[in-house]
Structures are given as structure tokens and as C-alpha cells.
Design an enzyme around this catalytic site. Sequence first.
Site, mmCIF file in Angstrom:
data_model
loop_
_atom_site.group_PDB
_atom_site.id
_atom_site.type_symbol
_atom_site.label_atom_id
_atom_site.label_comp_id
_atom_site.label_asym_id
_atom_site.label_seq_id
_atom_site.Cartn_x
_atom_site.Cartn_y
_atom_site.Cartn_z
ATOM 1 N N ARG A 1 31.112 50.620 45.529
ATOM 2 C CA ARG A 1 30.483 49.550 46.340
ATOM 3 C C ARG A 1 29.439 48.817 45.498
ATOM 4 O O ARG A 1 28.299 49.291 45.318
ATOM 5 C CB ARG A 1 29.816 50.126 47.585
ATOM 6 C CG ARG A 1 29.126 49.088 48.444
ATOM 7 C CD ARG A 1 30.058 48.124 49.112
ATOM 8 N NE ARG A 1 30.854 48.793 50.143
ATOM 9 C CZ ARG A 1 31.848 48.202 50.795
ATOM 10 N NH1 ARG A 1 32.181 46.973 50.492
ATOM 11 N NH2 ARG A 1 32.541 48.859 51.702
ATOM 12 N N ARG A 23 41.466 48.491 42.102
ATOM 13 C CA ARG A 23 40.101 49.027 42.028
ATOM 14 C C ARG A 23 40.051 50.530 42.285
ATOM 15 O O ARG A 23 39.004 51.157 42.161
ATOM 16 C CB ARG A 23 39.178 48.275 42.984
ATOM 17 C CG ARG A 23 39.546 48.428 44.460
ATOM 18 C CD ARG A 23 38.570 47.664 45.343
ATOM 19 N NE ARG A 23 38.867 47.926 46.766
ATOM 20 C CZ ARG A 23 38.074 47.565 47.767
ATOM 21 N NH1 ARG A 23 36.932 46.933 47.520
ATOM 22 N NH2 ARG A 23 38.394 47.839 49.009
ATOM 23 N N HIS A 80 35.603 40.344 42.940
ATOM 24 C CA HIS A 80 34.790 40.420 44.169
ATOM 25 C C HIS A 80 33.329 40.737 43.830
ATOM 26 O O HIS A 80 32.795 41.770 44.249
ATOM 27 C CB HIS A 80 35.405 41.545 45.018
ATOM 28 C CG HIS A 80 34.944 41.649 46.432
ATOM 29 N ND1 HIS A 80 33.636 41.882 46.802
ATOM 30 C CD2 HIS A 80 35.636 41.593 47.598
ATOM 31 C CE1 HIS A 80 33.553 41.967 48.106
ATOM 32 N NE2 HIS A 80 34.740 41.786 48.613
ATOM 33 N N ASP A 102 31.254 35.157 55.984
ATOM 34 C CA ASP A 102 32.469 35.635 55.292
ATOM 35 C C ASP A 102 33.428 34.455 55.219
ATOM 36 O O ASP A 102 34.184 34.192 56.151
ATOM 37 C CB ASP A 102 33.086 36.795 56.087
ATOM 38 C CG ASP A 102 34.157 37.524 55.291
ATOM 39 O OD1 ASP A 102 34.693 38.535 55.827
ATOM 40 O OD2 ASP A 102 34.454 37.096 54.160
ATOM 41 N N GLU A 145 32.844 35.371 44.996
ATOM 42 C CA GLU A 145 34.076 35.957 44.464
ATOM 43 C C GLU A 145 35.038 34.868 43.956
ATOM 44 O O GLU A 145 35.355 33.933 44.710
ATOM 45 C CB GLU A 145 34.769 36.767 45.546
ATOM 46 C CG GLU A 145 33.852 37.744 46.256
ATOM 47 C CD GLU A 145 34.429 38.278 47.542
ATOM 48 O OE1 GLU A 145 35.680 38.349 47.657
ATOM 49 O OE2 GLU A 145 33.643 38.621 48.445
#
Length: 279
Positions: free
Chosen positions: A53, A79, A146, A192, A250
Amino acid sequence: MTSLPAPRRFSGPASTSAVFDHGAHVIEWTPAGHAPVLWMSAHSAFDSSHAIRGGVPICFPWFGNGRTGAMTPSHGFARLSTWQLLALVESPTGVRVTYGLDCADLAGSPGRLHAELVADFGSDLVLEFTVTNRDSAVIEFEEALHTYLAVGDIRHTRVTGLDGVTYVDWAPAAPSESAVQAGDITFREETDRLYLSGADVVVEDPVLGRRITVSRTNAAGVVVWNPWATKAATLQDFGDDEWTGMLCIEGTNVLGHAVRLDPGSTHTMGYRLHVEPLA
Ligand code: TA6
């Protein structure tokens, strides 16, 4: 679930940096004279079955749950995979690492793709994400770098460079799926959004007294994300009070801008961070 081997750490006159082989995941880039530019949660899991994270997760070969909405794990397998270090070059201006991942045998892979990440840790951070189609068929995939940026306080942070740009709004409280940005982006709730633009984006941070310029090449979109308090509280690896200190900017090729590669072809998305003091 196994703990990760220690990350590779580099320190030179231009910057200090670190990267895990797990996910080819850049977790630190701190240019000389500045505070860390990448945000990391204090609650991140560092094990083989979780994404780290913070830093720069590589979302590939799909974003979220993919264009069908049914793909798992979220944001693809890249990832969560151990990448192979292909090259490490140190110079007076910094360090350049190259990682590779062969995707053919990875669950959900859309075909025989080979991915490489080049990270140039210097006075700027320069990332190049390259995918090669080693298959005999055309392959489509989504991708995103990201990046979690560290900010002094999201409530005093603004983003410029996207005025007049159409965006897809994924926030739960969004009044509509699509809108047009009016002026600078400021933050008062979970944000978002996918902006359909390849233009530079600038993060103005008066609390840390700096400006971060995000430049992209071959990236059709840019996602701007802050979970705010409510969403942050639902994420196990995200401290309830950490949301004020981060902002994701991102570089993406997702949804209608997914990459379509002919056999033998290659695509490279570029992503650069440059930091300067706020005048
Ligand atoms: O890029 C924004 C986003 O898609 C958000 O919707 C949120 O889900 C975030 O990514 C984090 O996703 P993750 O799977 O890393 O928890």
C-alpha cells in the site's frame, strides 16, 4: 503467505530510493533536499499475497476488476508477482533498475506478454512501463502506474492542468458518471476520477511548500484518487488517519483506452515526477 525479502535500497547525491522485487514495486524516491515524494502506509502488508500500500503499484494486465468487472485480483497480477531484476546501473546521476515479468503462465493472462519496468532514480523519478506481445494473436490489456504521492494535507492541496477535461467519476457520491473539470481540482470528499488527458498535471502542496509535476507519455488518462476518511476506514492496510497525507496521480491506459498490441509489437508508457519548491 510469506514475508518479502528486503527491498533494494539506493542512496546517492541526487536521491534516495528503494524498490521491491515483489511487484517491481518502487516504495521510495526522495530527491536531495526534499521530503519523501512517495507515500507509504504505515499499515502496508509486506507479504507475497498482498499488494504493497503506497509507492508505485503496477496495475496490469487489467485495472480494478477489468473491463468485464469480473477480473481478480483487483488491479491485476503484476503487483502480486515476483519480477526478475534484469539490470542495475549506478552512475553519478543516479540508479537505473530494469525488471521483467513473463506473463504467459500467470492466471488470467490474456496471452504471451512480457512486461518490463525501468525506474530511473535521479533528481527526477522516471518510470517506463513496456509491454511486448510475444504471442501470435492480437492482445488487449489495461495498465496503470498507480502512484501514491505524499502531500502535507489533502485538504490544502490542489491539482492544476486538467481544467476543461472530461472525467469519469467513480466516487460513490458522484452526481453523474461523467463531468468536465472546472478549474483546479481541490478535495473535500472521496475523489476517484479518470481524466481523459495526456497533459502534465501539477500538484501544488502549500503545507510541504512544494510543487510536483507529473508528466506522462503514451498514457491516455490520469486517475486522481483520495479515499477520504470513510473509504480509508474500510481498508485494512490503510490507517484511519492516513488519508490526509496522500494523493494518487496515476498514469493509465484503461477502459476504452486499453492498449491493443499486434504480435511482436511493443508499447511503452512513460511517467516522470519532478519536484520543486513552491516559489
Ligand atoms: O485508482 C483508484 C482505485 O481504483 C480506487 O477505486 C481504489 O480502489 C484504489 O484504486 C485502490 O485499489 P486497491 O486494490 O489497491 O485497494
